[in-house]
Design a protein around this motif. Sequence first.
Motif, PDB file in Angstrom:
ATOM      1  N   UNK A  10      12.644 -21.806  14.787  1.00 22.95           N
ATOM      2  CA  UNK A  10      12.854 -21.786  13.322  1.00 22.95           C
ATOM      3  C   UNK A  10      13.100 -20.569  13.039  1.00 22.95           C
ATOM      4  N   UNK A  11      12.847 -20.158  11.413  1.00 25.40           N
ATOM      5  CA  UNK A  11      13.609 -18.806  11.532  1.00 25.40           C
ATOM      6  C   UNK A  11      12.476 -17.730  11.040  1.00 25.40           C
ATOM      7  N   UNK A  12      11.867 -16.382  10.495  1.00 29.35           N
ATOM      8  CA  UNK A  12      11.393 -15.962   9.504  1.00 29.35           C
ATOM      9  C   UNK A  12      12.496 -16.097   8.295  1.00 29.35           C
ATOM     10  N   UNK A  13      13.756 -15.894   8.344  1.00 28.31           N
ATOM     11  CA  UNK A  13      14.014 -15.638   6.914  1.00 28.31           C
ATOM     12  C   UNK A  13      14.550 -16.839   6.186  1.00 28.31           C
ATOM     13  N   UNK A  14      14.522 -18.500   7.081  1.00 27.78           N
ATOM     14  CA  UNK A  14      14.669 -18.811   7.116  1.00 27.78           C
ATOM     15  C   UNK A  14      14.122 -20.200   5.429  1.00 27.78           C
ATOM     16  N   UNK A  15      14.114 -20.104   4.658  1.00 30.14           N
ATOM     17  CA  UNK A  15      13.336 -21.159   3.901  1.00 30.14           C
ATOM     18  C   UNK A  15      13.251 -22.014   3.436  1.00 30.14           C
ATOM     19  N   UNK A  16      14.210 -23.565   4.201  1.00 30.88           N
ATOM     20  CA  UNK A  16      14.043 -24.946   4.628  1.00 30.88           C
ATOM     21  C   UNK A  16      12.323 -24.678   5.921  1.00 30.88           C
ATOM     22  N   UNK A  17      12.594 -23.567   7.026  1.00 30.56           N
ATOM     23  CA  UNK A  17      11.614 -23.643   7.445  1.00 30.56           C
ATOM     24  C   UNK A  17       9.915 -23.197   6.792  1.00 30.56           C
ATOM     25  N   UNK A  18      10.268 -22.699   6.042  1.00 31.44           N
ATOM     26  CA  UNK A  18       8.844 -22.276   5.464  1.00 31.44           C
ATOM     27  C   UNK A  18       7.686 -24.013   4.766  1.00 31.44           C
ATOM     28  N   UNK A  59      15.194 -27.115  13.856  1.00 31.77           N
ATOM     29  CA  UNK A  59      15.257 -27.991  14.393  1.00 31.77           C
ATOM     30  C   UNK A  59      14.078 -28.255  15.227  1.00 31.77           C
ATOM     31  N   UNK A  60      13.531 -28.984  15.026  1.00 34.74           N
ATOM     32  CA  UNK A  60      12.865 -30.175  15.287  1.00 34.74           C
ATOM     33  C   UNK A  60      12.727 -31.067  17.450  1.00 34.74           C
ATOM     34  N   UNK A  70      13.068 -36.584  21.143  1.00 33.94           N
ATOM     35  CA  UNK A  70      13.715 -36.643  19.919  1.00 33.94           C
ATOM     36  C   UNK A  70      13.875 -35.193  18.839  1.00 33.94           C
ATOM     37  N   UNK A  71      14.924 -35.287  18.576  1.00 34.97           N
ATOM     38  CA  UNK A  71      15.575 -33.957  17.985  1.00 34.97           C
ATOM     39  C   UNK A  71      15.968 -34.575  16.800  1.00 34.97           C
ATOM     40  N   UNK A  72      15.787 -32.907  15.478  1.00 36.22           N
ATOM     41  CA  UNK A  72      15.923 -33.328  14.272  1.00 36.22           C
ATOM     42  C   UNK A  72      16.207 -32.041  13.786  1.00 36.22           C
ATOM     43  N   UNK A  73      17.632 -31.676  12.505  1.00 34.68           N
ATOM     44  CA  UNK A  73      17.977 -30.280  12.098  1.00 34.68           C
ATOM     45  C   UNK A  73      17.327 -31.008  10.906  1.00 34.68           C
ATOM     46  N   UNK A  74      17.007 -30.032   9.919  1.00 36.03           N
ATOM     47  CA  UNK A  74      16.727 -29.790   8.480  1.00 36.03           C
ATOM     48  C   UNK A  74      15.300 -29.903   8.719  1.00 36.03           C
TER      49      UNK A  74
END
Length: 90
Positions: A10-18, A59-60, A70-74
């Motif tokens: 994640x990143x602190x500035x990332x809306x979708x991460x929140x 990204x998880x 398993x890998x997921x983006x978004x």
Amino acid sequence: MSKVVLMDFFAEWCGPCKMQDPILEELKKKFGDKVEFKKVDVDTNYELASKFTIHAVPTLIIEKDGAVFKRYTGVTRGNVLESDLNAALK
């Protein structure tokens, strides 16, 4: 029993991460100590992000016994993650 880890890049500035955070918190409650949850800030952990070729956040990655399972983006729905975590634990 297999070692299962869910890494949240994640990143602190990332809306979708929140948006992803409460979903992961709920899964932490459900799985307890059966799954290790790790948060990885891509801005401060560049080498690890590079190792896993992270191009977008969130990204998880679910790892089982040290290998990518398993890998997921978004933003990823909780029921999808729960199902895949259960599969990884088998």
